[in-house]
Design a protein around this motif. Structure first.
Motif, short mmCIF file in Angstrom:
data_model
loop_
_atom_site.label_atom_id
_atom_site.label_comp_id
_atom_site.label_asym_id
_atom_site.label_seq_id
_atom_site.Cartn_x
_atom_site.Cartn_y
_atom_site.Cartn_z
N LEU A 1 0.91 -0.96 0.26
CA LEU A 1 -0.21 0.53 -0.30
C LEU A 1 0.87 1.05 -0.05
CD1 LEU A 1 -3.00 -0.53 2.38
CD2 LEU A 1 -3.49 -1.09 0.28
N ARG A 2 1.99 1.04 1.05
CA ARG A 2 2.96 2.43 0.96
C ARG A 2 3.79 2.85 -0.79
NH1 ARG A 2 5.46 1.09 4.99
NH2 ARG A 2 7.57 -0.10 4.10
N ASN A 3 3.96 1.17 -0.88
CA ASN A 3 4.21 1.70 -2.60
C ASN A 3 3.60 1.76 -3.93
OD1 ASN A 3 6.94 1.80 -1.33
ND2 ASN A 3 7.23 -0.06 -1.04
N PHE A 4 2.40 2.37 -4.08
CA PHE A 4 1.38 2.36 -4.51
C PHE A 4 1.53 0.80 -5.51
CE2 PHE A 4 3.25 5.86 -3.94
CZ PHE A 4 1.96 7.46 -3.63
N PRO B 1 9.53 0.64 -3.74
CA PRO B 1 9.21 1.20 -5.09
C PRO B 1 9.09 1.55 -6.06
CG PRO B 1 10.63 2.36 -2.86
CD PRO B 1 10.58 0.79 -3.11
N ARG B 2 10.76 0.17 -6.78
CA ARG B 2 10.83 0.05 -8.16
C ARG B 2 10.42 -1.15 -8.58
NH1 ARG B 2 16.65 -0.54 -10.55
NH2 ARG B 2 16.40 -2.59 -9.84
N ARG B 3 9.34 -1.27 -8.99
CA ARG B 3 8.30 -2.74 -9.60
C ARG B 3 9.05 -4.07 -10.10
NH1 ARG B 3 3.58 -3.90 -14.06
NH2 ARG B 3 2.88 -6.00 -13.06
N THR B 4 9.53 -4.67 -8.94
CA THR B 4 10.29 -5.77 -8.81
C THR B 4 9.74 -6.93 -8.48
OG1 THR B 4 12.33 -4.15 -8.00
CG2 THR B 4 12.33 -6.88 -7.98
N PRO B 5 10.02 -8.47 -8.79
CA PRO B 5 8.83 -9.20 -9.10
C PRO B 5 9.11 -9.54 -7.36
CG PRO B 5 9.52 -10.00 -11.07
CD PRO B 5 10.03 -8.63 -10.41
N PHE B 6 8.25 -10.96 -6.68
CA PHE B 6 8.59 -10.34 -4.93
C PHE B 6 8.29 -12.42 -4.76
CE2 PHE B 6 8.28 -10.55 -0.65
CZ PHE B 6 9.79 -10.29 0.06
N GLN B 7 9.07 -13.19 -4.20
CA GLN B 7 8.07 -14.29 -4.07
C GLN B 7 7.97 -14.32 -2.46
OE1 GLN B 7 9.26 -17.91 -6.16
NE2 GLN B 7 10.98 -18.33 -3.87
N VAL C 1 -2.68 -16.53 -16.00
CA VAL C 1 -1.87 -15.88 -14.92
C VAL C 1 -1.89 -14.17 -14.55
CG1 VAL C 1 0.01 -15.76 -13.54
CG2 VAL C 1 -0.72 -17.88 -14.07
N ARG C 2 -2.74 -13.56 -13.74
CA ARG C 2 -2.06 -12.23 -13.84
C ARG C 2 -1.23 -11.93 -12.62
NH1 ARG C 2 -7.03 -8.11 -11.74
NH2 ARG C 2 -6.28 -6.04 -12.47
N GLU C 3 -0.01 -11.02 -12.20
CA GLU C 3 0.76 -10.86 -12.20
C GLU C 3 0.80 -9.98 -11.05
OE1 GLU C 3 4.52 -10.12 -13.63
OE2 GLU C 3 4.52 -12.12 -14.93
N LYS C 4 0.63 -10.33 -9.94
CA LYS C 4 0.75 -8.26 -8.51
C LYS C 4 1.62 -8.24 -8.12
CE LYS C 4 -4.04 -7.82 -9.22
NZ LYS C 4 -4.73 -8.34 -7.96
N ALA C 5 1.92 -8.08 -6.57
CA ALA C 5 3.22 -7.79 -5.87
C ALA C 5 3.72 -8.38 -5.94
CB ALA C 5 2.68 -6.47 -4.97
N VAL C 6 3.83 -9.58 -5.09
CA VAL C 6 3.19 -11.19 -4.51
C VAL C 6 3.42 -12.34 -5.08
CG1 VAL C 6 4.28 -12.15 -2.24
CG2 VAL C 6 3.88 -9.58 -2.41
N GLU C 7 4.22 -12.95 -5.45
CA GLU C 7 3.67 -14.27 -6.11
C GLU C 7 3.91 -15.55 -4.77
OE1 GLU C 7 4.45 -16.74 -10.22
OE2 GLU C 7 6.20 -16.56 -8.69
N VAL C 8 2.86 -15.89 -4.54
CA VAL C 8 2.98 -16.90 -3.62
C VAL C 8 3.26 -18.45 -4.27
CG1 VAL C 8 1.61 -18.73 -1.46
CG2 VAL C 8 1.72 -15.77 -1.71
#
Length: 279
Positions: free
Chosen positions: A95-98, A103-109, A146-153
């Motif tokens: 939420l803080r990083n929009f 802040p820079r769009r980066t895939p996160f697992q 597959v729709r990519e979002k901030a976090v991939e579980v």
């Protein structure tokens, strides 16, 4: 002019009071950095984020309807829930990083290792992930897309593959095994299995001392090539992790081969290595 100067000085003073969490938000993300057993650090998730890690691992047990984070069942405590240690901090961060962990769009697992029964633990996890409070965070599979979002579980450990593969809509994916022909490469589907992992010692005898045997180097690079051609990422666990030349030699080979997630318990050590390597 005097009023403008006062306003500028006030702004600089306020900026200087930034909390460690907000300061850490500006760290450069490290695409290959994976925090193994992340929950064992003093500040689960936060210590990894402070170092720029883009993948963290949490082991969970289903106990009394709660998803509790621990390595062994005797270590579970009611306050160390998956929500408290990971989902809620990630929610606040995104939420803080929009819409992103950094802040820079980066895939996160978020690699979730299911330690208790596969189907009941996954069912409880699915309910939490799909709750209105958290569902917007997660990469989604729906009807073949597959729709990519901030976090991939991604699920490791006791993974209910048949359940996952039958679902038309899910918020979690499957951690395959490199040694399993149905998981690696063209025999699998990255929409189900975006990650393949393996115990390093199962495939390689080299632990960083002396020369990397040419046949083993070729095997490593072939694994990565086959996985990447199928849209999959690669991770090894049980690589040498004690500080020293052997660990650095193995890390150098993993980076050169294009391994996507380098496993470590030493957050600052791997972060320094990757930054010194220009990664």
């Amino acid at each position: 002019m005097r009023r403008l100067l006062v306003l500028l000085l006030t702004a600089f003073a306020v900026a200087g009071l930034a909390t460690p969490a907000s300061a850490a938000a500006w760290v450069r993300p490290l695409a290959q950095a994976h925090a193994h057993n992340d929950y064992e650090h003093a500040r689960p998730l936060h210590d990894a984020l402070d170092q720029g890690f883009t993948s963290v691992e949490a082991d969970i047990y289903l106990v009394g309807g709660q998803l509790l984070v621990a390595h062994d069942p005797e270590d579970v405590t009611p306050e160390r829930t998956l929500e408290a240690l990971y989902l809620e901090p990630l929610r606040e961060r995104v939420l803080r990083n929009f819409g992103h962990v950094y802040p820079r769009r980066t895939p996160f697992q978020l690699l979730v290792d299911l330690k208790s029964g596969a189907e009941d633990t996954y069912a409880a996890l699915s309910r939490v992930l799909a709750s209105p409070r958290y569902s917007f965070l997660f990469t989604t599979y729906r009807d073949g897309w597959v729709r990519e979002k901030a976090v991939e579980v991604v699920l490791s450990g006791n993974r209910p593959r048949a359940v996952l593969s039958a679902e038309r809509h899910r918020l979690a994916f499957y951690d395959g095994r490199i040694a399993a022909t149905d998981d690696l490469g063209p025999g699998s589907d990255a929409r189900l299995t975006p990650l393949v992992s393996e115990n390093w010692t199962k495939l390689f005898s080299w632990t960083g001392a002396g020369e990397f045997p040419p046949a083993e180097r070729a095997r490593l690079r072939n694994v990565v090539s086959v996985a990447h051609a199928a849209g999959q990422r690669v991770r090894f666990w049980a690589t040498p992790d004690a500080a020293g030349p052997a660990r650095e030699a193995v890390w150098t080979e993993l980076v050169a081969a294009g391994v996507d997630h380098i496993n470590t318990d030493d957050l600052s050590g791997l972060a320094a290595f990757l930054r010194d390597s220009g990664r």
